[in-house]
Design a protein around this motif. Structure first.
Motif, PDB file in Angstrom:
ATOM      1  N   LYS A 157      -6.089   9.505  -8.806  1.00 53.23           N
ATOM      2  CA  LYS A 157      -5.946   9.129 -10.225  1.00 53.23           C
ATOM      3  C   LYS A 157      -6.306   7.655 -10.444  1.00 53.23           C
ATOM      4  O   LYS A 157      -7.041   7.317 -11.369  1.00 53.23           O
ATOM      5  N   SER A 158      -5.791   6.783  -9.565  1.00 49.82           N
ATOM      6  CA  SER A 158      -6.086   5.346  -9.726  1.00 49.82           C
ATOM      7  C   SER A 158      -7.573   5.078  -9.496  1.00 49.82           C
ATOM      8  O   SER A 158      -8.177   4.255 -10.184  1.00 49.82           O
ATOM      9  N   THR A 159      -8.146   5.783  -8.529  1.00 55.71           N
ATOM     10  CA  THR A 159      -9.570   5.587  -8.227  1.00 55.71           C
ATOM     11  C   THR A 159     -10.416   5.926  -9.455  1.00 55.71           C
ATOM     12  O   THR A 159     -11.339   5.198  -9.827  1.00 55.71           O
TER      13      THR A 159
ATOM     14  N   PRO B   7      -5.931  -0.681 -11.242  1.00 59.67           N
ATOM     15  CA  PRO B   7      -4.734  -0.197 -10.552  1.00 59.67           C
ATOM     16  C   PRO B   7      -4.867  -0.351  -9.033  1.00 59.67           C
ATOM     17  O   PRO B   7      -5.974  -0.470  -8.522  1.00 59.67           O
ATOM     18  N   SER B   8      -3.720  -0.339  -8.364  1.00 59.83           N
ATOM     19  CA  SER B   8      -3.755  -0.427  -6.909  1.00 59.83           C
ATOM     20  C   SER B   8      -4.091   0.964  -6.334  1.00 59.83           C
ATOM     21  O   SER B   8      -3.486   1.968  -6.717  1.00 59.83           O
ATOM     22  N   ILE B   9      -5.057   0.991  -5.418  1.00 59.54           N
ATOM     23  CA  ILE B   9      -5.483   2.259  -4.794  1.00 59.54           C
ATOM     24  C   ILE B   9      -5.030   2.237  -3.342  1.00 59.54           C
ATOM     25  O   ILE B   9      -5.281   1.253  -2.643  1.00 59.54           O
TER      26      ILE B   9
ATOM     27  N   GLU C 277       1.893   5.383  -4.812  1.00 59.04           N
ATOM     28  CA  GLU C 277       1.523   3.978  -4.993  1.00 59.04           C
ATOM     29  C   GLU C 277       1.711   3.565  -6.466  1.00 59.04           C
ATOM     30  O   GLU C 277       2.216   2.493  -6.754  1.00 59.04           O
ATOM     31  N   THR C 278       1.330   4.445  -7.400  1.00 63.89           N
ATOM     32  CA  THR C 278       1.474   4.121  -8.822  1.00 63.89           C
ATOM     33  C   THR C 278       2.860   4.563  -9.290  1.00 63.89           C
ATOM     34  O   THR C 278       3.195   5.738  -9.191  1.00 63.89           O
ATOM     35  N   LYS C 279       3.626   3.587  -9.788  1.00 64.48           N
ATOM     36  CA  LYS C 279       5.025   3.902 -10.131  1.00 64.48           C
ATOM     37  C   LYS C 279       5.296   3.863 -11.620  1.00 64.48           C
ATOM     38  O   LYS C 279       6.353   4.286 -12.081  1.00 64.48           O
TER      39      LYS C 279
ATOM     40  N   VAL D  36      -4.815   7.240 -19.397  1.00 64.14           N
ATOM     41  CA  VAL D  36      -3.544   6.735 -18.873  1.00 64.14           C
ATOM     42  C   VAL D  36      -3.255   7.431 -17.556  1.00 64.14           C
ATOM     43  O   VAL D  36      -3.190   8.667 -17.506  1.00 64.14           O
ATOM     44  N   GLU D  37      -3.135   6.638 -16.473  1.00 66.92           N
ATOM     45  CA  GLU D  37      -2.743   7.253 -15.202  1.00 66.92           C
ATOM     46  C   GLU D  37      -1.236   7.467 -15.217  1.00 66.92           C
ATOM     47  O   GLU D  37      -0.462   6.520 -15.396  1.00 66.92           O
ATOM     48  N   ALA D  38      -0.813   8.709 -15.037  1.00 69.29           N
ATOM     49  CA  ALA D  38       0.618   8.988 -14.923  1.00 69.29           C
ATOM     50  C   ALA D  38       1.004   8.882 -13.460  1.00 69.29           C
ATOM     51  O   ALA D  38       0.231   9.299 -12.590  1.00 69.29           O
TER      52      ALA D  38
END
Ligand SMILES: Nc1nc2c(ncn2[C@@H]2O[C@H](COP(=O)(O)OP(=O)(O)OP(=O)(O)O)[C@@H](O)[C@H]2O)c(=O)[nH]1
Ligand SMILES: [Mg+2]
Length: 383
Positions: free
Chosen positions: A94-96, A106-108, A114-116, A133-135
């Motif tokens: 998702k972040s990628t 975002p951090s990958i 990783e995504t909080k 929006v990355e959930a």
């Protein structure tokens, strides 16, 4: 088997239907459940009601917690033409995707979760701007409150479109099943709504169903009986099955959705399998890998989102001014555009409307207020 409910329970069910706030609905459901006799014939109904009570309780608690807590925010204010939320299991990419397609950073990472918190980014292609929006990752049991599951599902409920992010390198059918069933348990169905349902209560009228074919009518009658609903007129317009109608009555939402299949570079073979399963759910799947040219992917995704939302983009100008892009619902007419950009007070002052379109052999053409508009049309309004 239809549950033969006492009159008291039926009356209480009507209170459930009339409840306006979640709290009112919860109280009414509890009251209703207490009046349903406990026997084999009502087991299914009691289970459904208990499930609904549990979902409502969690939603109410969640709202209270959110209101009371001044902590990290899960709510992302909408911007752009539409908001699309990326929902997928951890590590699905998702972040990628967000980083590749938008201005977000975002951090990958390979490590899980990783995504909080939700991260927004703007996907821009030509004049189209769509907020992605990355959930944070969805996990099995999200709809029952596992981890931040309920907050992720609320993000999905508030978005205009849901993008299911599925990792092709790891059992894509399992991921599809988990996401679809968690969303559905939270009352979100991934199919375009092709119907409208209106329910009217009328004492003593029994169950009257209008707008369904006889087979579905019979099925719906039985389902309503099972739920203890009587004395209603159900009016259906459009294409719907009996189950669709019951879901609508129970408050299920329909959300447009599409699938992005990540890691196409490492597991290309799984794409066909996933695409087939998606087709059965009437979802369109698109492959993703950072090797696919960014602009091609942006174009395809923007178009897919606009299509899923039934939106078209037109350009509007007055003589001598620079055109501005405006989104309209598919099937809109010139009048809708004028009302959207100028308001209806100005209608009497419109001298003419000229349209340039690739649908026409000769451009421009003068159109009347009731003429339909198409994607990409340039409209000049003289006042
Ligand atoms: N080869 C390849 N690797 C990918 C692709 N997409 C993501 N990855 C890798 O997969 C891992 C997870 O990627 P993320 O984008 O952080 O995944 P995520 O879904 O945001 O994960 P969480 O936020 O932890 O839930 C990283 O090591 C990425 O480099 C892809 O299309 N191809
Ligand atoms: Mg992430």
């Amino acid at each position: 088997m239809p549950a033969n409910l006492p009159a008291e329970a039926k009356a209480k069910w009507l209170r459930v239907m009339e409840a306006r706030t979640p709290q009112e609905k919860l109280e009414a459901l509890k009251d209703f459940l207490s009046s349903v006799p406990k026997h084999k014939g009502t087991a299914k109904l009691r289970a459904q009601i208990r499930h609904k009570i549990a979902v409502l309780r969690r939603e109410i608690e969640e709202r209270k917690r959110k209101r009371g807590k001044r902590g990290p925010k899960f709510f992302i204010r909408k911007s752009g033409m539409a908001q699309a939320v990326l929902v997928g299991l951890t590590n699905s990419g998702k972040s990628t995707l967000l980083k590749y397609l938008t201005n977000a950073n975002p951090s990958i990472a390979e490590r899980p979760f990783e995504t909080k918190l939700p991260i927004p980014g703007m996907l821009q292609y030509g004049d189209l701007s769509i907020q992605l929006v990355e959930a944070p990752a969805l996990i099995e049991g999200a709809s029952k409150g596992a981890m931040w599951g309920l907050q992720v599902l609320t993000l999905a409920k508030n978005a205009d479109v849901i993008i299911l992010v599925i990792d092709l390198s790891y059992d894509p059918l399992y991921q599809l099943k988990v996401i679809v069933s968690e969303l559905s348990d939270a009352g979100i169905l991934l199919s375009p709504k092709k119907f409208e349902v209106r329910v009217e209560r009328r004492r003593g009228c029994g169950i009257t169903i209008l707008g369904l074919d006889p087979m579905e009518c019979k099925k719906l009658g039985n389902l309503l009986n099972d739920l203890g609903i009587s004395d209603v007129i159900v009016k259906v317009s459009g294409e719907a099955s009996a189950e669709d109608v019951v879901n609508a009555i129970l408050g299920y939402q329909h959300k447009p959705a599409l699938v992005l299949a990540t890691k196409y570079d490492v597991s290309r073979d799984n794409f066909n399998k996933l695409e087939g399963a998606c087709r059965e759910l009437r979802l369109k799947a698109y492959p993703f890998s950072p090797q696919i040219p960014r602009e091609n992917l942006k174009r395809e995704l923007c178009r897919a989102i606009m299509k899923a939302l039934n939106l078209i983009l037109v350009y509007v100008k007055t003589p001598g001014s620079t055109p501005i892009p405006v989104t309209l619902n598919e099937g809109s007419i010139v009048l809708d555009l004028i009302e959207k950009v100028l308001g209806n007070r100005i209608l009497g002052e419109v001298k003419y409307v000229k349209v340039w379109s690739n649908r026409f052999k000769f451009n421009p053409q003068k159109l009347g207020l009731k003429s339909p508009l198409g994607d990409g049309d340039l409209v000049e309004i003289a006042i």
